[in-house]
Design an enzyme around this catalytic site. Structure first.
Site, short mmCIF file in Angstrom:
data_model
loop_
_atom_site.label_atom_id
_atom_site.label_comp_id
_atom_site.label_asym_id
_atom_site.label_seq_id
_atom_site.Cartn_x
_atom_site.Cartn_y
_atom_site.Cartn_z
N LYS A 76 -18.63 -34.10 10.15
CA LYS A 76 -18.07 -32.92 9.53
C LYS A 76 -18.98 -31.74 9.85
CE LYS A 76 -16.58 -31.14 4.99
NZ LYS A 76 -16.39 -31.46 3.56
N SER A 151 -11.94 -30.81 1.31
CA SER A 151 -12.29 -29.96 2.44
C SER A 151 -12.51 -30.74 3.74
CB SER A 151 -13.56 -29.17 2.11
OG SER A 151 -14.68 -30.06 1.92
N SER A 175 -13.49 -33.96 -2.10
CA SER A 175 -13.25 -33.59 -0.71
C SER A 175 -13.39 -34.71 0.29
CB SER A 175 -14.18 -32.44 -0.30
OG SER A 175 -13.80 -31.25 -0.96
#
Length: 483
Positions: A76, A151, A175
C-alpha cells in the site's frame, strides 16, 4: 501461475516448479495489461522487482530461503520505500520519494519477498471507497462500477484481480477489513502495537495499524510472520512474543466459544447480509464451536467517538505538510502565510480538508473538554465492553459491513452515509483489538465478509479460526468473472 496463493507459490519455488523471475515476470505482465481497468497501482517498480527476484532465486539456490523468499506481493502506498515514490494517494506527496524504508518494507526485503510496486488508496487513508485518491478511483474487480472499499482499495483490487497474491494494507477504522469484505478476500488487522508503524505515514496515530490483504488465512499468517515484532524505532510497538502463526492453523476449534453481539445484528442490516453471516456461524458450530449471545452496549457510540478522535489526530499529524520541508509547494508564494494556505489548499483533497477542519475545531480552546476529552472517555467504555465480553468468549463474530460494495459516486456527496459504512469495524480500532474479515457468502452477486474479533495479541487464534472455516467452505476461492 497468477491464480496461486502466496503459500502455493512458496511451495512451488521450494520444489523448483518455476523461478521467482518467472512468476514475477508473469505478474508484471498482468499488471501492465490489465491494471488500466482497475487503477490499483500508483507506481510499478518492475526493474526493482526483477532485481529482487533474481536475488531471491540466488538465495534459494544457496539454501538460504525463508517462506516468502521470491514470492511477489505489493505495498500500500502509505509505507515509505527508499528511492520509490510514496504518495499516500495525495497531490501533497505526489513528488515525495522516500529516503528510507519503513520497518515493514525492510522486514519484507530481509525475507527476500519481491515487491511489484505501490498500491492506490484513499488520500492519507481517509475514506471508505477509494474514491478520494489524487490518482483516481479504484474499481472493484467483481463489478467495475462498484467501489473496492477503502482506504486499502488498491490492495484489495490488486489481490482480487490476481495481479498480486497478497498485499500490505493499513486499518484506522476498518480500512483492511471493509475492502477485503467488498472484494471477497481475507483481511487481517493485528492488535495495535503488534506491527511497527515506523515509516507508515500517519493518519491517526492511536488508531492506525498495518496489516494484510490476502486470499487465505494461511497467506495472512505467512505475511504476519514477517511483519510482527518489536521495533525500538516505534514507541507504540509492543515488545510481545511473536509465535509462528502457521503452527496453529490446523488446530481443532472444537470447544471454541464465539460471541454474537446483539448490537451487530441491527434492524438496518439486510436480511441477506444477516443470513450470510449466520450461515457462516452455523459452519463454525459444525466444526465444534459454541455460540453465545453477548452485548456490547456502547457500540452505537463508536462512530461519533471515532470521528472526533481520528480527525483530531489527523489535524496534528498533517500539520507537518506545509510546503516548506517536503511535498507539494504552491507556485510563487507572496509570503509565508500565502505559502501555507495555498500549498495546503491545493495539495489536500476535500475529504482530508474536511477532517483537518473537524479535528482542529475539536481540539480548539473551549471545545477540547466537550469533544475530544469526552470522545476519549467513550473510547474507554467501548474498550471495557470488549474486556467484559472476552471474560465469557474466545472470539466475537458478526458482519464486516452493513451492505455489499456500493456503486462509485453513490455516497461521495454524503459524508455521513460514507462514515456509516464503518459502523461494525471502528470499535476494534478504538479498543486496539485484532480483527479479520473472512469471505462468507454473496449478496446481489457481490462478496460479503464475516468479521472475527480476537482478544489482544490473539492473532494466532483468529488465523486458526479463519483457516478452519476456509477448509470447509470455498468462498475464498471464488474470483471475479474474467480474472
Amino acid at each position: 501461475m497468477h491464480n496461486k496463493t502466496m503459500a502455493e507459490i512458496s511451495r512451488d519455488l521450494a520444489a523448483g516448479a518455476y523461478s521467482s523471475v518467472e512468476i514475477t515476470n508473469e505478474l508484471l505482465n498482468r499488471v501492465q495489461q490489465r491494471d488500466a481497468q482497475y487503477n490499483s497501482f500508483i507506481t510499478v517498480t518492475a526493474e526493482q522487482a526483477l532485481a529482487q527476484a533474481k536475488a531471491a532465486d540466488a538465495r534459494r539456490a544457496a539454501g538460504n530461503a525463508s517462506d516468502l523468499t521470491g514470492v511477489p506481493f505489493a505495498h500500500k502506498d502509505i509505507f515509505c520505500t527508499n528511492g520509490v515514490l510514496t504518495t499516500c494517494g495525495s497531490k501533497m506527496l505526489s513528488n515525495f520519494v522516500a529516503p528510507y524504508d519503513a520497518t515493514i518494507v525492510d522486514n519484507f526485503n530481509q525475507a527476500g519477498a519481491v515487491s511489484l510496486g505501490k498500491l492506490n488508496m484513499d488520500e492519507f487513508a481517509m475514506g471508505s471507497s477509494n474514491e478520494s485518491s489524487f490518482y483516481g478511483a479504484v474499481a472493484n474487480p467483481w463489478h467495475k462500477d462498484h467501489v473496492p472499499g477503502g482506504s486499502s482499495g488498491g490492495s484489495a483490487a490488486a489481490v482480487a484481480a490476481r495481479l498480486v497474491p497478497g498485499a500490505t494494507a493499513s486499518d484506522t477504522g476498518g480500512s483492511i477489513r471493509q475492502p477485503a469484505a467488498f472484494c471477497g478476500l481475507t483481511g487481517l488487522k493485528p492488535t495495535y502495537g503488534r506491527v511497527s508503524r515506523w515509516g507508515m505515514i500517519a493518519y491517526a496515530s492511536s488508531l492506525d495499524q498495518a496489516g494484510t490483504i490476502t486470499r487465505t488465512a494461511e497467506d495472512a499468517a505467512l505475511m504476519l510472520n514477517v511483519m510482527a515484532g518489536f521495533d525500538p524505532k516505534d514507541s507504540t510497538c509492543m515488545n510481545h512474543e511473536v509465535p509462528d502463526y502457521r503452527n496453529t492453523l490446523n488446530n481443532s476449534i472444537a470447544g471454541l466459544t464465539i460471541g454474537l453481539p446483539e448490537e451487530y445484528f441491527r434492524s438496518d442490516l439486510s436480511a441477506d447480509m444477516q443470513q450470510a453471516v449466520r450461515n457462516a456461524i452455523a459452519e463454525y458450530e459444525k466444526l465444534g464451536a459454541k455460540v453465545k449471545p453477548i452485548s456490547l452496549p456502547n457500540t452505537h457510540l463508536a462512530i461519533p467517538a471515532y470521528y472526533i478522535i481520528a480527525p483530531a489526530e489527523c489535524s496534528a499529524n498533517l500539520s507537518r505538510m506545509d510546503g516548506v520541508r517536503f511535498g507539494y509547494r504552491c507556485d510563487n508564494p507572496q509570503d509565508i502565510n500565502d505559502l501555507y494556505k495555498r500549498s495546503r489548499g491545493e495539495g489536500f483533497g476535500n475529504e482530508v480538508k474536511r477532517r483537518i477542519m473537524i479535528g482542529a475545531y475539536a481540539l480548539s480552546a473551549g471545545f477540547y473538554d466537550a469533544y475530544y476529552k469526552k470522545a476519549q472517555q467513550v473510547r474507554r467504555l467501548i474498550k471495557n465492553d470488549f474486556a467484559e465480553a472476552f471474560k465469557e468468549v474466545d472470539l466475537i463474530a458478526g458482519p464486516v459491513t452493513p451492505t455489499p460494495a456500493f456503486k462509485r459516486g453513490e455516497k461521495t456527496t454524503d459524508p455521513v452515509a460514507m462514515y456509516l459504512e464503518d459502523i461494525f469495524t471502528i470499535a476494534l480500532n478504538l479498543a486496539g483489538l485484532p480483527g479479520m474479515s473472512v469471505p462468507c457468502g454473496m449478496v446481489n452477486n457481490l462478496p460479503v465478509g464475516l468479521q472475527l474479533i480476537g482478544n489482544y495479541f490473539d492473532e494466532a487464534r483468529l488465523l486458526n479460526a479463519a483457516h478452519q472455516f476456509q477448509q470447509v467452505t470455498d468462498w475464498h476461492q471464488q474470483k471475479p468473472a474474467g480474472v
